[in-house]
Write an enzyme that holds these catalytic residues in place. Sequence first.
Site, PDB file in Angstrom:
ATOM      1  N   LYS A  74       0.782  -1.230   0.000  1.00  0.00           N
ATOM      2  CA  LYS A  74       0.000   0.000   0.000  1.00  0.00           C
ATOM      3  C   LYS A  74       0.824   1.295   0.000  1.00  0.00           C
ATOM      4  CE  LYS A  74      -4.510  -1.009   0.178  1.00  0.00           C
ATOM      5  NZ  LYS A  74      -5.529  -0.366  -0.673  1.00  0.00           N
ATOM      6  N   SER A 132       0.305 -10.107  -0.802  1.00  0.00           N
ATOM      7  CA  SER A 132       0.151  -8.652  -0.724  1.00  0.00           C
ATOM      8  C   SER A 132       0.375  -8.042   0.653  1.00  0.00           C
ATOM      9  CB  SER A 132      -1.248  -8.248  -1.220  1.00  0.00           C
ATOM     10  OG  SER A 132      -2.250  -8.824  -0.397  1.00  0.00           O
TER      11      SER A 132
END
Length: 505
Positions: free
Chosen positions: A51, A305
Amino acid sequence: MPQSYIKKILEARVYDVAIESPVDPAPLLSKRLGNQVLLKREDLQPVFSFKLRGAYNKMMKLSREELDRGVVAASAGNHAQGLALAAMRLGVKATIVMPKTTPQIKVNAVRARGGKVVLQGDTYDEASAYAQKLVAEKGMVYVHPYDDPDVIAGQGTVGMEILRQVTGPLDAVFVPVGGGGLAAGVAAYIKYVRPEVKVIAVEPEDAACLKLAMEKQRRAKLSEVGLFADGVAVAQIGKETFRVLRKTIDEVVTASTDEICAAIKDIFDDTRSIAEPAGALALAGLKKYVEREGCEGKTLLAIDSGANTNFDRLRYISERTEIGEQREAILSVTIPEQAGSFKKFCAALGKRNITEFNYRYSDDRDAQIFVGVAVAEGGADRQELVASLREQDYPVLDMTDNEMAKLHIRHMVGGHRPSAVASELLYRFEFPERPGALMNFLTKLGNRWNITLFHYRNHGAAYGRVLVGLEAQRSERKEIGQFLEQLAYPYHEESDNEAYSLFLS
């Protein structure tokens, strides 16, 4: 058009804060699946998630005047940490609005990276509304977690790295989807540079907002969203991300909670790292795709992720993993209420390892047991087990797919001692955990005393732990003690334990 993102991705500024994460092979899983499985390790980023790429790239596109006003975002997780770190590096004030229900570990992580945390509301929507209020009242710049071209371009650098790192055959890339920022950036880049590579989006079954949008050919909102994979728990796919994704992804695959848990274990087995549920989502989709297609010899890559999971969730993840791999069958079986029935039933299971055994005396006719049994991966062995037990005249109910049984009933089997049992003594045992250990324990215990309560769960520890109730008088304690000493298993009498008197006796 998605092609417009290529220049944005190539020019994205992310490496001031992000690393070029490695692509690691998953040898154990590759051998098991018959395909070369690769993992793109975004869990190794400074904030343990991809992110910060998008957050930093967005901030680098802001003017000095905009930066001086400060940035704000609503987030309960990885975007909050990424934005806080990006702002700290640029000397910019960052305000993160988080729901009051946000775990303290994530609140602390944002504060540790210099972000000002404002706790507002109980849900993301309430926090987001307050963030927009700050934008209107104080002129702060809102940094969206996914639905922004500069954020998407930042996340797209993951796709750029993949094609730079995997120069040989690459058949498919599996990308987790929440709001769609990562998937849109990765798909836009890969489909432009290597259009033959499939890009497959993966969502949780209970938060499949992209799948819904693809089916309806328009953005739609889910009425409910599952929160297990909180990093992708989004009710509606982003407007800009959907515009890109509908033209670039090949398909959407969904994964269940159990399948995600199994993927977390697969990542751990091959990397010794613990992915968060959203982090393992892409791998869960990869495995499901391989099973569906029956493909062999392919090169398949899943994006890991993130690794921002709470430690207290690991117990639940571990509990559900074996079922997610279809390596455990959960059965309800009726056996005769008579001495020796447990031992005979264990023999009927053959050499299969028993993972769980729950029982409480009810009446003098039938005993209802809740049992977990290790089975071979896939459903065939489980079906053979059920058929075999029925052939041996055991009434069996397969509850492997029964959510209530897995979540609640397995922990509630028992209850107070029935009036039919005049007196009961309770003992707790430990024995070396190895295949056949439970059968050996029952054989040594023999038929001398009627078993009125039995609880066993294999947690993968070095020693198995069993709680056993015996129908016996307190005057028999000495005789039982002498007998148990001969078993050579460490034991403790728990007949006077307060927990027993409150909930079981």
